[in-house]
Enzyme design. Structure first.
Site, mmCIF file in Angstrom:
data_model
loop_
_atom_site.group_PDB
_atom_site.id
_atom_site.type_symbol
_atom_site.label_atom_id
_atom_site.label_comp_id
_atom_site.label_asym_id
_atom_site.label_seq_id
_atom_site.Cartn_x
_atom_site.Cartn_y
_atom_site.Cartn_z
ATOM 1 N N CYS A 42 0.839 -1.201 0.000
ATOM 2 C CA CYS A 42 0.000 0.000 0.000
ATOM 3 C C CYS A 42 0.878 1.257 0.000
ATOM 4 C CB CYS A 42 -0.904 -0.015 1.235
ATOM 5 S SG CYS A 42 -1.775 1.531 1.487
ATOM 6 N N CYS A 98 0.595 3.308 3.192
ATOM 7 C CA CYS A 98 1.329 2.686 4.308
ATOM 8 C C CYS A 98 2.821 2.968 4.165
ATOM 9 C CB CYS A 98 1.067 1.192 4.360
ATOM 10 S SG CYS A 98 -0.529 0.749 5.098
ATOM 11 N N ASP A 104 -1.269 16.422 -1.322
ATOM 12 C CA ASP A 104 -1.551 15.560 -2.474
ATOM 13 C C ASP A 104 -0.519 15.837 -3.565
ATOM 14 O OD1 ASP A 104 -4.383 14.000 -3.514
ATOM 15 O OD2 ASP A 104 -2.912 14.599 -5.034
ATOM 16 N N HIS A 130 -3.944 0.744 8.519
ATOM 17 C CA HIS A 130 -4.475 0.492 7.179
ATOM 18 C C HIS A 130 -5.938 0.063 7.244
ATOM 19 C CE1 HIS A 130 -4.275 -0.609 2.904
ATOM 20 N NE2 HIS A 130 -5.101 -1.567 3.249
ATOM 21 N N GLY A 143 -14.649 6.711 -7.371
ATOM 22 C CA GLY A 143 -13.423 7.316 -7.895
ATOM 23 C C GLY A 143 -12.207 7.102 -7.009
ATOM 24 N N HIS A 163 -6.380 2.999 0.682
ATOM 25 C CA HIS A 163 -6.083 3.236 2.101
ATOM 26 C C HIS A 163 -6.897 4.477 2.432
ATOM 27 C CE1 HIS A 163 -2.893 3.501 5.530
ATOM 28 N NE2 HIS A 163 -3.801 4.450 5.768
ATOM 29 N N HIS A 179 -8.636 7.766 3.121
ATOM 30 C CA HIS A 179 -8.061 9.119 3.196
ATOM 31 C C HIS A 179 -9.154 10.148 3.008
ATOM 32 C CE1 HIS A 179 -7.692 7.629 -0.947
ATOM 33 N NE2 HIS A 179 -7.932 8.862 -1.345
ATOM 34 N N HIS A 196 -9.733 13.858 1.705
ATOM 35 C CA HIS A 196 -9.187 14.988 0.945
ATOM 36 C C HIS A 196 -9.643 16.292 1.601
ATOM 37 C CE1 HIS A 196 -8.152 12.891 -2.961
ATOM 38 N NE2 HIS A 196 -9.022 12.015 -2.486
HETATM 39 P P1 5GP Z 1 -8.488 8.922 -4.396
HETATM 40 O O1 5GP Z 1 -8.830 9.057 -5.843
HETATM 41 O O2 5GP Z 1 -8.070 7.519 -4.049
HETATM 42 O O3 5GP Z 1 -9.524 9.478 -3.484
HETATM 43 O O4 5GP Z 1 -7.245 9.888 -4.179
HETATM 44 C C1 5GP Z 1 -5.930 9.464 -4.109
HETATM 45 C C2 5GP Z 1 -5.092 10.712 -4.086
HETATM 46 O O5 5GP Z 1 -3.779 10.357 -3.714
HETATM 47 C C3 5GP Z 1 -4.992 11.407 -5.455
HETATM 48 O O6 5GP Z 1 -5.474 12.742 -5.339
HETATM 49 C C4 5GP Z 1 -3.499 11.349 -5.781
HETATM 50 O O7 5GP Z 1 -3.035 12.524 -6.411
HETATM 51 C C5 5GP Z 1 -2.861 11.125 -4.425
HETATM 52 N N1 5GP Z 1 -1.642 10.343 -4.478
HETATM 53 C C6 5GP Z 1 -1.453 9.178 -5.129
HETATM 54 N N2 5GP Z 1 -0.205 8.722 -4.950
HETATM 55 C C7 5GP Z 1 0.411 9.634 -4.146
HETATM 56 C C8 5GP Z 1 1.727 9.718 -3.608
HETATM 57 O O8 5GP Z 1 2.596 8.869 -3.818
HETATM 58 N N3 5GP Z 1 2.007 10.795 -2.837
HETATM 59 C C9 5GP Z 1 1.070 11.767 -2.581
HETATM 60 N N4 5GP Z 1 1.454 12.787 -1.819
HETATM 61 N N5 5GP Z 1 -0.182 11.717 -3.066
HETATM 62 C C10 5GP Z 1 -0.502 10.662 -3.854
HETATM 63 ZN ZN ZN Z 2 -2.260 1.270 3.681
#
Ligand code: 5GP
Ligand code: ZN
Length: 123
Positions: free
Chosen positions: A4, A7, A30, A46, A102, A107, A109, A111
């Site tokens: 992950c 993680c 992000d 996790h 989306g 994991h 999170h 926003h």
């Molecule tokens: P989701 O679409 O799963 O709600 O959002 C995942 C978010 O994680 C996306 O906005 C993406 O830009 C961000 N993200 C993905 N990989 C990484 C990473 O390695 N580092 C950081 N800081 N953000 C990430």
């Molecule tokens: Zn995780």
């Protein structure tokens, strides 16, 4: 969860721009911001999706959301009020869940997306 990415960010195996950390949560910017301010708050533990949470997670979920105003303020998108009482600033809070929600990273999170408009806020 060895595979992950979040993680790995918690374990500092992958670098991130950390804006807050305590025993339970990490918040970091992000990598592909949708707005001038865009950071994620994650539980260090996790949990794949919001859909996997149960009433036992209520405390964690509440504490995660309750961190938001302080961090948003620190990151420059809190609410402000001028002398005439006009309110400005603000942010969106968003949890994407599953394919139709989306979600890209499995994991949990939260926003936090804000800063001066215009920005692509419709995620
Ligand atoms: P989701 O679409 O799963 O709600 O959002 C995942 C978010 O994680 C996306 O906005 C993406 O830009 C961000 N993200 C993905 N990989 C990484 C990473 O390695 N580092 C950081 N800081 N953000 C990430
Ligand atoms: Zn995780």
């Amino acid at each position: 969860m060895s595979n992950c990415i979040f993680c790995k960010i918690v374990a500092k195996q992958i670098p991130s721009s950390v804006v807050y950390e305590d025993e339970e949560f990490l918040a970091f910017k992000d990598i592909n911001p949708a707005a001038p301010v865009h950071f994620l708050i994650i539980p260090k533990q996790h949990v794949e999706t919001l859909a996997q949470t149960t009433p036992e997670h209520a405390g964690m979920l509440g504490r995660m959301l309750a961190l938001t105003p302080k961090l948003a303020q620190e990151q420059g998108c809190g609410l402000t009020q001028d002398i005439d009482g006009n309110v400005s600033g603000g942010y969106k809070t968003l949890i994407n869940t599953g394919p139709d929600g989306g979600q890209e990273v499995y994991h949990l999170h939260l926003h936090v997306i804000g800063g001066p408009q215009p920005w692509r806020g419709q995620r």
